[in-house]
Motif scaffolding. Structure first.
Motif, mmCIF file in Angstrom:
data_model
loop_
_atom_site.group_PDB
_atom_site.id
_atom_site.type_symbol
_atom_site.label_atom_id
_atom_site.label_comp_id
_atom_site.label_asym_id
_atom_site.label_seq_id
_atom_site.Cartn_x
_atom_site.Cartn_y
_atom_site.Cartn_z
ATOM 1 N N SER A 1 0.831 -1.214 0.000
ATOM 2 C CA SER A 1 0.000 0.000 0.000
ATOM 3 C C SER A 1 0.866 1.265 0.000
ATOM 4 O O SER A 1 0.489 2.275 -0.591
ATOM 5 C CB SER A 1 -0.960 0.008 1.188
ATOM 6 O OG SER A 1 -0.271 0.028 2.421
ATOM 7 N N TRP B 1 0.547 3.915 -3.093
ATOM 8 C CA TRP B 1 0.169 5.313 -2.820
ATOM 9 C C TRP B 1 1.405 6.163 -2.524
ATOM 10 O O TRP B 1 1.337 7.121 -1.755
ATOM 11 C CB TRP B 1 -0.830 5.371 -1.661
ATOM 12 C CG TRP B 1 -2.078 4.601 -1.955
ATOM 13 C CD1 TRP B 1 -2.436 3.389 -1.444
ATOM 14 C CD2 TRP B 1 -3.111 4.968 -2.863
ATOM 15 N NE1 TRP B 1 -3.636 2.986 -1.969
ATOM 16 C CE2 TRP B 1 -4.076 3.937 -2.848
ATOM 17 C CE3 TRP B 1 -3.319 6.066 -3.695
ATOM 18 C CZ2 TRP B 1 -5.228 3.972 -3.622
ATOM 19 C CZ3 TRP B 1 -4.466 6.099 -4.468
ATOM 20 C CH2 TRP B 1 -5.402 5.069 -4.429
ATOM 21 N N ASP C 1 0.869 9.863 -2.687
ATOM 22 C CA ASP C 1 -0.334 10.338 -2.010
ATOM 23 C C ASP C 1 -0.198 11.818 -1.673
ATOM 24 O O ASP C 1 0.866 12.270 -1.251
ATOM 25 C CB ASP C 1 -0.552 9.523 -0.729
ATOM 26 C CG ASP C 1 -1.822 9.877 -0.011
ATOM 27 O OD1 ASP C 1 -2.896 9.501 -0.504
ATOM 28 O OD2 ASP C 1 -1.732 10.535 1.051
ATOM 29 N N ASN D 1 6.200 10.344 4.570
ATOM 30 C CA ASN D 1 6.156 9.258 5.546
ATOM 31 C C ASN D 1 7.563 8.933 6.042
ATOM 32 O O ASN D 1 7.804 8.795 7.248
ATOM 33 C CB ASN D 1 5.495 8.034 4.898
ATOM 34 C CG ASN D 1 4.999 7.027 5.900
ATOM 35 O OD1 ASN D 1 5.275 7.092 7.079
ATOM 36 N ND2 ASN D 1 4.271 6.053 5.399
ATOM 37 N N GLY E 1 -9.043 2.269 9.012
ATOM 38 C CA GLY E 1 -8.251 2.609 7.851
ATOM 39 C C GLY E 1 -9.133 2.816 6.643
ATOM 40 O O GLY E 1 -10.335 2.544 6.676
ATOM 41 N N HIS E 2 -8.526 3.322 5.582
ATOM 42 C CA HIS E 2 -9.232 3.566 4.322
ATOM 43 C C HIS E 2 -8.449 2.943 3.182
ATOM 44 O O HIS E 2 -7.218 2.850 3.229
ATOM 45 C CB HIS E 2 -9.393 5.069 4.082
ATOM 46 C CG HIS E 2 -10.316 5.713 5.047
ATOM 47 N ND1 HIS E 2 -9.882 6.276 6.220
ATOM 48 C CD2 HIS E 2 -11.664 5.864 5.024
ATOM 49 C CE1 HIS E 2 -10.919 6.763 6.874
ATOM 50 N NE2 HIS E 2 -12.006 6.522 6.177
ATOM 51 N N ASP F 1 -5.241 4.702 1.849
ATOM 52 C CA ASP F 1 -4.249 5.126 2.838
ATOM 53 C C ASP F 1 -2.957 4.343 2.641
ATOM 54 O O ASP F 1 -2.976 3.115 2.630
ATOM 55 C CB ASP F 1 -4.798 4.885 4.244
ATOM 56 C CG ASP F 1 -3.950 5.498 5.343
ATOM 57 O OD1 ASP F 1 -2.738 5.729 5.125
ATOM 58 O OD2 ASP F 1 -4.489 5.738 6.427
ATOM 59 N N LEU G 1 -2.363 1.461 5.065
ATOM 60 C CA LEU G 1 -3.382 0.413 5.155
ATOM 61 C C LEU G 1 -2.790 -0.957 5.462
ATOM 62 O O LEU G 1 -3.273 -1.661 6.358
ATOM 63 C CB LEU G 1 -4.206 0.359 3.868
ATOM 64 C CG LEU G 1 -5.343 -0.656 3.846
ATOM 65 C CD1 LEU G 1 -6.403 -0.293 4.879
ATOM 66 C CD2 LEU G 1 -5.948 -0.723 2.458
ATOM 67 N N GLN H 1 -1.648 -1.162 9.010
ATOM 68 C CA GLN H 1 -2.788 -1.244 9.918
ATOM 69 C C GLN H 1 -3.333 -2.669 9.965
ATOM 70 O O GLN H 1 -3.625 -3.198 11.048
ATOM 71 C CB GLN H 1 -3.880 -0.261 9.481
ATOM 72 C CG GLN H 1 -3.460 1.178 9.621
ATOM 73 C CD GLN H 1 -4.314 2.131 8.793
ATOM 74 O OE1 GLN H 1 -4.919 1.748 7.797
ATOM 75 N NE2 GLN H 1 -4.358 3.383 9.219
ATOM 76 N N PHE I 1 -8.692 8.365 2.270
ATOM 77 C CA PHE I 1 -7.239 8.411 2.301
ATOM 78 C C PHE I 1 -6.823 8.795 3.710
ATOM 79 O O PHE I 1 -7.670 9.025 4.572
ATOM 80 C CB PHE I 1 -6.702 9.425 1.271
ATOM 81 C CG PHE I 1 -7.423 10.752 1.298
ATOM 82 C CD1 PHE I 1 -7.024 11.766 2.154
ATOM 83 C CD2 PHE I 1 -8.525 10.968 0.476
ATOM 84 C CE1 PHE I 1 -7.691 12.977 2.196
ATOM 85 C CE2 PHE I 1 -9.197 12.180 0.503
ATOM 86 C CZ PHE I 1 -8.780 13.189 1.372
ATOM 87 N N HIS I 2 -5.546 8.865 3.957
ATOM 88 C CA HIS I 2 -5.051 9.182 5.287
ATOM 89 C C HIS I 2 -5.516 10.585 5.688
ATOM 90 O O HIS I 2 -5.248 11.551 5.000
ATOM 91 C CB HIS I 2 -3.518 9.117 5.311
ATOM 92 C CG HIS I 2 -2.955 9.125 6.692
ATOM 93 N ND1 HIS I 2 -2.854 7.975 7.434
ATOM 94 C CD2 HIS I 2 -2.495 10.125 7.468
ATOM 95 C CE1 HIS I 2 -2.333 8.278 8.611
ATOM 96 N NE2 HIS I 2 -2.107 9.568 8.654
#
Length: 125
Positions: free
Chosen positions: A3, A7, A10, A18, A59-60, A63, A66, A69, A92-93
């Protein structure tokens, strides 16, 4: 994680952002294999995780975190923690900051979790 790569660009939590956040949070010279961000790593105090009774993890689908998570949910469950895992499509986050309908879902998830956690509790009677 898949993920994170999917992303990587993102608009809220891109891979470079991140990475920067982890560099700020971790000791100098450490990477994501550090127990602080990888709860499966040695020294992560996994034995203490089983002390939790319940945990809500959300979560989504969009994200970058994800997969982390979902792995955290598996770890908690393996340690006997009752996990209320709620993964929603779309989003999304941090989507709750931008979309009032997603904020309402967050509020409902938290309320449901608290209500379920306090059912039958003598503290509330």
């Amino acid at each position: 994680m898949e993920s994170e790569l999917r992303w990587a660009n993102d608009r809220i939590l891109s891979l470079p952002v991140n990475d920067s956040m982890w560099r700020l949070a971790l000791e100098e010279g450490c990477d994501r294999s550090h127990w602080f961000c990888d709860r499966t790593a040695e020294g992560s105090h996994q034995d203490k995780i089983g002390r939790l009774e319940r945990c809500l993890v959300r979560g989504h689908g969009g994200d970058p975190l994800l997969d982390r998570q979902k792995e955290f949910v598996k770890l908690l469950e393996a340690r006997g923690v009752h996990v209320d895992a709620r993964f929603h499509e779309g989003g999304f986050h941090g989507v709750e900051l931008f979309d009032p309908s997603k904020l309402q879902i967050l509020e409902d998830d938290i309320k449901d979790f608290i209500d379920a956690s306090t059912e039958g509790s003598s503290l509330l009677q």
